[in-house]
Design a protein around this motif. Structure first.
Motif, mmCIF file in Angstrom:
data_model
loop_
_atom_site.group_PDB
_atom_site.id
_atom_site.type_symbol
_atom_site.label_atom_id
_atom_site.label_comp_id
_atom_site.label_asym_id
_atom_site.label_seq_id
_atom_site.Cartn_x
_atom_site.Cartn_y
_atom_site.Cartn_z
ATOM 1 N N PRO A 31 -21.067 11.801 50.531
ATOM 2 C CA PRO A 31 -20.837 11.421 49.139
ATOM 3 C C PRO A 31 -20.682 12.687 48.285
ATOM 4 C CG PRO A 31 -22.746 10.268 50.048
ATOM 5 C CD PRO A 31 -22.339 11.307 51.051
ATOM 6 N N GLU A 32 -19.914 12.573 47.234
ATOM 7 C CA GLU A 32 -19.625 13.715 46.370
ATOM 8 C C GLU A 32 -20.881 14.413 45.870
ATOM 9 O OE1 GLU A 32 -18.073 14.042 41.921
ATOM 10 O OE2 GLU A 32 -16.561 13.219 43.280
ATOM 11 N N LYS A 33 -21.922 13.637 45.533
ATOM 12 C CA LYS A 33 -23.119 14.258 44.968
ATOM 13 C C LYS A 33 -23.813 15.179 45.970
ATOM 14 C CE LYS A 33 -26.603 10.665 45.728
ATOM 15 N NZ LYS A 33 -27.552 9.786 45.024
ATOM 16 N N TYR A 34 -23.548 15.015 47.267
ATOM 17 C CA TYR A 34 -24.087 15.911 48.293
ATOM 18 C C TYR A 34 -23.044 16.954 48.715
ATOM 19 C CZ TYR A 34 -27.596 12.263 48.581
ATOM 20 O OH TYR A 34 -28.569 11.359 48.270
ATOM 21 N N ARG A 35 -21.801 16.541 48.758
ATOM 22 C CA ARG A 35 -20.738 17.445 49.196
ATOM 23 C C ARG A 35 -20.569 18.626 48.242
ATOM 24 N NH1 ARG A 35 -16.809 13.896 49.576
ATOM 25 N NH2 ARG A 35 -15.902 14.317 47.551
ATOM 26 N N LEU A 36 -20.614 18.350 46.930
ATOM 27 C CA LEU A 36 -20.388 19.429 45.946
ATOM 28 C C LEU A 36 -21.417 20.550 46.022
ATOM 29 C CD1 LEU A 36 -19.037 17.740 42.734
ATOM 30 C CD2 LEU A 36 -17.956 19.484 44.128
ATOM 31 N N PRO A 37 -22.718 20.249 46.015
ATOM 32 C CA PRO A 37 -23.681 21.355 46.126
ATOM 33 C C PRO A 37 -23.508 22.138 47.431
ATOM 34 C CG PRO A 37 -24.806 19.347 45.467
ATOM 35 C CD PRO A 37 -23.393 18.968 45.802
ATOM 36 N N LEU A 38 -23.190 21.438 48.511
ATOM 37 C CA LEU A 38 -22.996 22.087 49.804
ATOM 38 C C LEU A 38 -21.803 23.046 49.769
ATOM 39 C CD1 LEU A 38 -24.326 21.788 52.675
ATOM 40 C CD2 LEU A 38 -22.343 20.390 53.238
ATOM 41 N N VAL A 39 -20.702 22.581 49.214
ATOM 42 C CA VAL A 39 -19.500 23.414 49.121
ATOM 43 C C VAL A 39 -19.752 24.604 48.200
ATOM 44 C CG1 VAL A 39 -17.131 23.469 48.229
ATOM 45 C CG2 VAL A 39 -17.860 21.595 49.723
ATOM 46 N N LEU A 40 -20.330 24.346 47.040
ATOM 47 C CA LEU A 40 -20.562 25.433 46.088
ATOM 48 C C LEU A 40 -21.507 26.487 46.648
ATOM 49 C CD1 LEU A 40 -20.884 23.404 42.763
ATOM 50 C CD2 LEU A 40 -19.029 24.952 43.394
ATOM 51 N N HIS A 41 -22.586 26.044 47.289
ATOM 52 C CA HIS A 41 -23.592 26.995 47.758
ATOM 53 C C HIS A 41 -23.204 27.657 49.085
ATOM 54 C CE1 HIS A 41 -27.507 28.852 47.967
ATOM 55 N NE2 HIS A 41 -27.713 28.331 49.156
ATOM 56 N N HIS A 42 -22.873 26.860 50.077
ATOM 57 C CA HIS A 42 -22.656 27.420 51.410
ATOM 58 C C HIS A 42 -21.234 27.925 51.654
ATOM 59 C CE1 HIS A 42 -26.603 26.766 52.994
ATOM 60 N NE2 HIS A 42 -26.595 25.511 52.555
ATOM 61 N N LEU A 43 -20.242 27.232 51.148
ATOM 62 C CA LEU A 43 -18.868 27.678 51.409
ATOM 63 C C LEU A 43 -18.373 28.664 50.360
ATOM 64 C CD1 LEU A 43 -17.222 24.358 52.651
ATOM 65 C CD2 LEU A 43 -18.199 26.228 53.997
ATOM 66 N N GLU A 44 -18.828 28.501 49.122
ATOM 67 C CA GLU A 44 -18.368 29.396 48.055
ATOM 68 C C GLU A 44 -19.390 30.452 47.677
ATOM 69 O OE1 GLU A 44 -15.302 29.642 47.073
ATOM 70 O OE2 GLU A 44 -14.801 27.986 48.406
ATOM 71 N N GLY A 45 -20.621 30.317 48.135
ATOM 72 C CA GLY A 45 -21.621 31.357 47.950
ATOM 73 C C GLY A 45 -22.289 31.423 46.591
ATOM 74 N N TYR A 46 -22.231 30.367 45.813
ATOM 75 C CA TYR A 46 -22.893 30.378 44.514
ATOM 76 C C TYR A 46 -24.405 30.285 44.706
ATOM 77 C CZ TYR A 46 -18.474 29.555 42.091
ATOM 78 O OH TYR A 46 -17.212 29.678 41.589
ATOM 79 N N PRO A 47 -25.174 31.024 43.921
ATOM 80 C CA PRO A 47 -26.637 30.890 43.962
ATOM 81 C C PRO A 47 -27.028 29.489 43.489
ATOM 82 C CG PRO A 47 -25.971 32.755 42.570
ATOM 83 C CD PRO A 47 -24.730 32.036 42.964
ATOM 84 N N LEU A 48 -28.173 29.031 43.918
ATOM 85 C CA LEU A 48 -28.640 27.681 43.600
ATOM 86 C C LEU A 48 -28.687 27.427 42.092
ATOM 87 C CD1 LEU A 48 -29.493 25.120 44.992
ATOM 88 C CD2 LEU A 48 -31.837 25.952 44.978
ATOM 89 N N GLU A 49 -29.097 28.419 41.319
ATOM 90 C CA GLU A 49 -29.161 28.260 39.858
ATOM 91 C C GLU A 49 -27.779 27.987 39.279
ATOM 92 O OE1 GLU A 49 -30.522 30.863 41.555
ATOM 93 O OE2 GLU A 49 -32.593 30.189 41.403
ATOM 94 N N ASP A 50 -26.767 28.679 39.801
ATOM 95 C CA ASP A 50 -25.405 28.473 39.318
ATOM 96 C C ASP A 50 -24.851 27.121 39.762
ATOM 97 O OD1 ASP A 50 -25.534 30.920 38.108
ATOM 98 O OD2 ASP A 50 -24.201 31.943 39.515
ATOM 99 N N VAL A 51 -25.222 26.676 40.953
ATOM 100 C CA VAL A 51 -24.812 25.347 41.427
ATOM 101 C C VAL A 51 -25.366 24.289 40.474
ATOM 102 C CG1 VAL A 51 -25.074 23.640 43.275
ATOM 103 C CG2 VAL A 51 -24.603 26.032 43.853
#
Length: 157
Positions: A105-125
């Protein structure tokens, strides 16, 4: 921030912006439109950005909202809904991972993509998605667990 500085910084992150849009919209034309609209809206309001160091996170937030608006418009368009059946993504090279990501689901996919694939820190996610840090951490944990289950389940067949 002047126009030249804004555009220089946007050019440096446009690939990341596109991949974020792709995690939500999947279709290339929709992704390109959403990124273009987010960059334009950001440009119009760049003088209201209180911390120019947060430009990237701020633009991701605008982009996520633009993508969600595009999805709402698409749901009202029967032709667009039918075209979704054959949508493809180029989010990552691994076919198995790509298919598993598509199932989240999008609500799980987005944090995963932002953090793990794009490297954003958790605060920025959290800031980009407009949620608390603890909720972002929770969704990231749930996304990893769901993704692991999807990927492990694919090995048994």
């Amino acid at each position: 921030m002047n126009d030249n500085e804004y555009m220089r910084r946007v050019r440096a992150i446009e690939g990341r912006l596109y991949r974020v849009a792709q995690a939500i919209l999947w279709r290339e034309a929709d992704c390109l439109d959403a990124v273009q609209e987010a960059v334009f809206r950001g440009w119009l309001k760049k003088d209201k950005l209180s911390d120019p160091e947060r430009l990237e996170t701020w633009l991701v937030r605008i982009l996520v909202n633009e993508c969600k608006d595009a999805l709402r418009r698409r749901r009202r368009d029967p032709v667009a809904l039918e075209a979704d059946v054959g949508r493809e993504d180029r989010l990552c090279e691994d076919l198995q991972l790509r298919l598993a990501l598509r199932q989240l689901p999008e609500k799980y996919r987005l944090p995963l993509v932002l953090h793990h694939l794009e490297g954003y820190p958790l605060e920025d996610v959290a800031r980009a998605l407009g949620i608390t840090r603890s909720l972002a951490m929770s969704r990231l944990h749930q996304a990893r667990r769901a993704l692991r289950e999807l990927l492990d389940g694919g090995d048994e067949t």
